[in-house]
Design an enzyme around this catalytic site. Sequence first.
Site, PDB file in Angstrom:
ATOM      1  N   TYR A  36       0.860  -1.187   0.000  1.00  0.00           N
ATOM      2  CA  TYR A  36       0.000   0.000   0.000  1.00  0.00           C
ATOM      3  C   TYR A  36       0.890   1.228   0.000  1.00  0.00           C
ATOM      4  O   TYR A  36       1.780   1.353   0.853  1.00  0.00           O
ATOM      5  CB  TYR A  36      -0.901   0.008   1.239  1.00  0.00           C
ATOM      6  CG  TYR A  36      -1.811   1.217   1.341  1.00  0.00           C
ATOM      7  CD1 TYR A  36      -1.648   2.144   2.370  1.00  0.00           C
ATOM      8  CD2 TYR A  36      -2.829   1.431   0.427  1.00  0.00           C
ATOM      9  CE1 TYR A  36      -2.475   3.252   2.479  1.00  0.00           C
ATOM     10  CE2 TYR A  36      -3.676   2.541   0.528  1.00  0.00           C
ATOM     11  CZ  TYR A  36      -3.485   3.451   1.553  1.00  0.00           C
ATOM     12  OH  TYR A  36      -4.307   4.546   1.651  1.00  0.00           O
ATOM     13  N   ASP A  80       9.322   2.158  -0.212  1.00  0.00           N
ATOM     14  CA  ASP A  80       8.298   2.801   0.610  1.00  0.00           C
ATOM     15  C   ASP A  80       8.589   2.452   2.071  1.00  0.00           C
ATOM     16  O   ASP A  80       8.243   1.368   2.533  1.00  0.00           O
ATOM     17  CB  ASP A  80       6.900   2.321   0.207  1.00  0.00           C
ATOM     18  CG  ASP A  80       5.833   2.991   1.040  1.00  0.00           C
ATOM     19  OD1 ASP A  80       4.654   2.988   0.631  1.00  0.00           O
ATOM     20  OD2 ASP A  80       6.164   3.519   2.118  1.00  0.00           O
ATOM     21  N   LYS A 127       4.737   8.646   8.986  1.00  0.00           N
ATOM     22  CA  LYS A 127       4.534   8.045  10.321  1.00  0.00           C
ATOM     23  C   LYS A 127       5.519   8.567  11.386  1.00  0.00           C
ATOM     24  O   LYS A 127       5.469   9.714  11.766  1.00  0.00           O
ATOM     25  CB  LYS A 127       4.631   6.511  10.208  1.00  0.00           C
ATOM     26  CG  LYS A 127       3.751   5.941   9.092  1.00  0.00           C
ATOM     27  CD  LYS A 127       2.468   5.409   9.545  1.00  0.00           C
ATOM     28  CE  LYS A 127       1.746   4.762   8.370  1.00  0.00           C
ATOM     29  NZ  LYS A 127       0.352   4.503   8.643  1.00  0.00           N
TER      30      LYS A 127
END
Length: 416
Positions: free
Chosen positions: A139, A231, A259
């Site tokens: 994702y 990623d 994050k």
Amino acid sequence: MSTLFDRAKELIPGGVSSPARAFGAVEGDPIFAARGEGAYLVDTDGTRYIDYVQGFGAVILGHADERVTHAVIEAAGRGGAFGLSTEQEVRLASLVVERVPSVERTRFVTSGTEASMTAARIARAATGRSIILKFEGNYHGHSDAFLVKAGSGVATFGIPMAAGVPESSVADTIVVPYNDVAALDRAFEREIAAVFIEPIAANMGVIVPERAFVDAVASIARAHDALCVFDEVVTGFRIGSGAVQSGLGLTPDLTMFGKVLGGGLPVGAVGGRADLMELLAPIGPVYQAGTYAAHPHAMAAGVAALEALTPDDYATLEATATKLFEGLAEAAKHAGAEVTVVRAGTFGCVFFSADAPRNFDDAQKTDRAAFGRFHRAMRERGVLIAPSPFEAWFPSLAHGDAEIEQTIAAAREAFS
Ligand code: KE4
């Protein structure tokens, strides 16, 4: 009596601002957070949970860590968005460049989604090619080009994964099974701009790929003059003071962060080789912009979080993860539950399957109903995990022995 959730549903679709917070995959209604306290989260009914969602990995020091809170309050006292750069932004950029050797320049955005959009745009401009390759179950945020699922063939062009994504938006996206070198190789019959990979997958549950697969991604991309994009939105500054790539001795062309980098406030970043990053406006022809890019409060939170995290802290977090995931595996075995616990350094997950999934197909075959029952049973015992079998457990530095022991005791009952 209408609940907060009832009222929310009348105002916000599904009563949530992200489907990842809905409890559709588990039993019961979503809870609403009232406040976080270190390892704990208190909901609006006053129920206290040991929390392993931790902002889907955005929080690593524990909720409301006073160093981060103080930094944000201090920044807020100096004002909000300025529409100008700030010293903290430069400080945070220096921490990224210092800790991730492949990053010579970094650009801040406000989410991982924007980081992947920007990385894709840079890659297309740098190579003059259009095709982006991603892996099934990885994702990279919700921009159209990445909301794609595998087409009919193994390495064929993707098809829209969600409504409102026109075929044209995914016409240049190829989806390949994770952990499948042969399929990756076949995909390169086409001219590809970039390969995007989560070097540890954290969005189909946690899957640590075979080393040969990750090496192949980097080498095959390079052999075909495609960019290799890691990623590391979840893994960056989570598994250690830098990124997964350093431990693998790999040097991706571009890396995405998010994050932990924002200490719990909205941040994303794309970083990498100077010649690629300097394609970005205002010095280069690739456009990216944003009112809240490098927002001063998020920069202050990110600097506070990264500066608070010492190598000892990561060793502590590893030790906590060892106690947690080994304890969960023991609890499952003791209860005779068909469960595989996967651990990736400082985070991991629980799969309801006999073996660890190797890819998205495997992950899809795990027993989701069992997960739903487990999630509820753990909630009833004061432990909160993400409401999906495809998320990860994020112990924080605030999770001590007491929290781990209580979690394992709850799991022993919940598994049985
Ligand atoms: P955001 O746009 O949500 O900041 O980041 C997108 C993203 C990119 N890359 C990886 C590896 C990610 O895990 C994410 C976002 N993670 C999900 C949870 N696994 C976000 C949860 C949500 O959307 O509410």
